[in-house]
Write a protein that holds these residues in place. Structure first.
Motif, short mmCIF file in Angstrom:
data_model
loop_
_atom_site.label_atom_id
_atom_site.label_comp_id
_atom_site.label_asym_id
_atom_site.label_seq_id
_atom_site.Cartn_x
_atom_site.Cartn_y
_atom_site.Cartn_z
N GLU A 72 61.24 49.49 44.42
CA GLU A 72 60.76 49.53 43.05
C GLU A 72 59.71 48.44 42.86
OE1 GLU A 72 61.69 51.90 40.64
OE2 GLU A 72 62.48 52.75 42.49
N PRO A 73 58.66 48.70 42.09
CA PRO A 73 57.62 47.69 41.86
C PRO A 73 58.22 46.39 41.30
CG PRO A 73 56.93 49.81 41.00
CD PRO A 73 58.37 49.96 41.40
N GLY A 74 57.86 45.27 41.92
CA GLY A 74 58.30 43.96 41.47
C GLY A 74 59.67 43.53 41.97
N GLU A 75 60.38 44.38 42.71
CA GLU A 75 61.70 44.02 43.23
C GLU A 75 61.63 43.79 44.73
OE1 GLU A 75 64.38 46.53 40.00
OE2 GLU A 75 64.61 46.96 42.13
N THR A 76 62.31 42.74 45.19
CA THR A 76 62.29 42.42 46.62
C THR A 76 63.68 42.23 47.21
OG1 THR A 76 62.06 40.06 46.14
CG2 THR A 76 60.02 41.31 46.46
N TRP A 77 64.73 42.48 46.44
CA TRP A 77 66.08 42.25 46.96
C TRP A 77 66.40 43.20 48.10
CZ3 TRP A 77 69.34 46.36 46.64
CH2 TRP A 77 69.09 47.32 45.66
N ARG A 78 67.31 42.74 48.98
CA ARG A 78 67.71 43.51 50.15
C ARG A 78 69.23 43.71 50.13
NH1 ARG A 78 64.06 41.56 55.09
NH2 ARG A 78 62.10 41.49 53.98
N TRP A 79 69.70 44.74 50.82
CA TRP A 79 71.12 45.03 50.91
C TRP A 79 71.47 45.38 52.35
CZ3 TRP A 79 75.55 44.49 48.55
CH2 TRP A 79 76.64 45.26 48.93
N CYS A 80 72.53 44.74 52.85
CA CYS A 80 73.06 45.07 54.17
C CYS A 80 74.26 45.99 53.98
CB CYS A 80 73.47 43.81 54.92
SG CYS A 80 74.21 44.19 56.55
N PHE A 81 74.14 47.23 54.44
CA PHE A 81 75.24 48.18 54.35
C PHE A 81 76.43 47.74 55.19
CE2 PHE A 81 71.72 51.08 53.25
CZ PHE A 81 72.25 51.73 52.14
N ASP A 82 76.16 47.24 56.40
CA ASP A 82 77.25 46.89 57.32
C ASP A 82 78.13 45.76 56.78
OD1 ASP A 82 76.24 48.82 59.00
OD2 ASP A 82 75.51 47.41 60.52
N ASP A 83 77.50 44.74 56.23
CA ASP A 83 78.24 43.58 55.75
C ASP A 83 78.43 43.57 54.23
OD1 ASP A 83 78.56 42.38 58.35
OD2 ASP A 83 76.42 41.89 58.27
N GLU A 84 77.92 44.60 53.57
CA GLU A 84 78.00 44.71 52.11
C GLU A 84 77.57 43.40 51.45
OE1 GLU A 84 81.92 46.14 51.11
OE2 GLU A 84 81.43 48.13 51.84
N GLN A 85 76.36 42.99 51.81
CA GLN A 85 75.84 41.71 51.33
C GLN A 85 74.43 41.87 50.77
OE1 GLN A 85 75.23 38.51 54.24
NE2 GLN A 85 76.30 37.17 52.81
N LEU A 86 74.22 41.24 49.63
CA LEU A 86 72.92 41.21 48.98
C LEU A 86 72.14 40.02 49.49
CD1 LEU A 86 71.37 42.73 46.70
CD2 LEU A 86 72.31 41.05 45.13
N GLY A 87 70.87 40.21 49.74
CA GLY A 87 70.07 39.09 50.24
C GLY A 87 68.68 39.08 49.67
#
Length: 87
Positions: A72-87
């Motif tokens: 999405e424009p302006g968003e840079t967050w990441r998600w790890c499916f394996d570890d269920e962790q936001l980064g």
């Protein structure tokens, strides 16, 4: 602590442009995706889990690529499916 998948994730070029929407939804004749996500393993653009068909989660289940980020424009967050962790 940030998981190893998030630390090692790259930033591949998207396979499709944002304006085109979720390619799998469009191919199926749908236009009801909610948000788009970018697979950081291969650059696939697909819809999020709030969308009816949840194509990014399906891609993770099929391909095993652990990390995606918001497309999405302006968003840079990441998600790890394996570890269920936001980064």
């Amino acid at each position: 602590m940030i998981c190893q998948h998030l630390k090692e994730s790259g930033e591949p070029a998207p396979q499709t442009a944002y304006e085109q929407g979720c390619p799998q939804c469009v191919a199926g004749g749908f236009d009801d995706w909610v948000h788009l996500r970018l697979c950081l393993g291969c650059g696939l653009v697909a819809c999020c889990d709030s969308s009816p068909r949840r194509h990014m989660s399906a891609h993770h289940a099929e391909a095993g690529h652990p990390v995606m980020r918001s497309f999405e424009p302006g968003e840079t967050w990441r998600w790890c499916f394996d570890d269920e962790q936001l980064g």
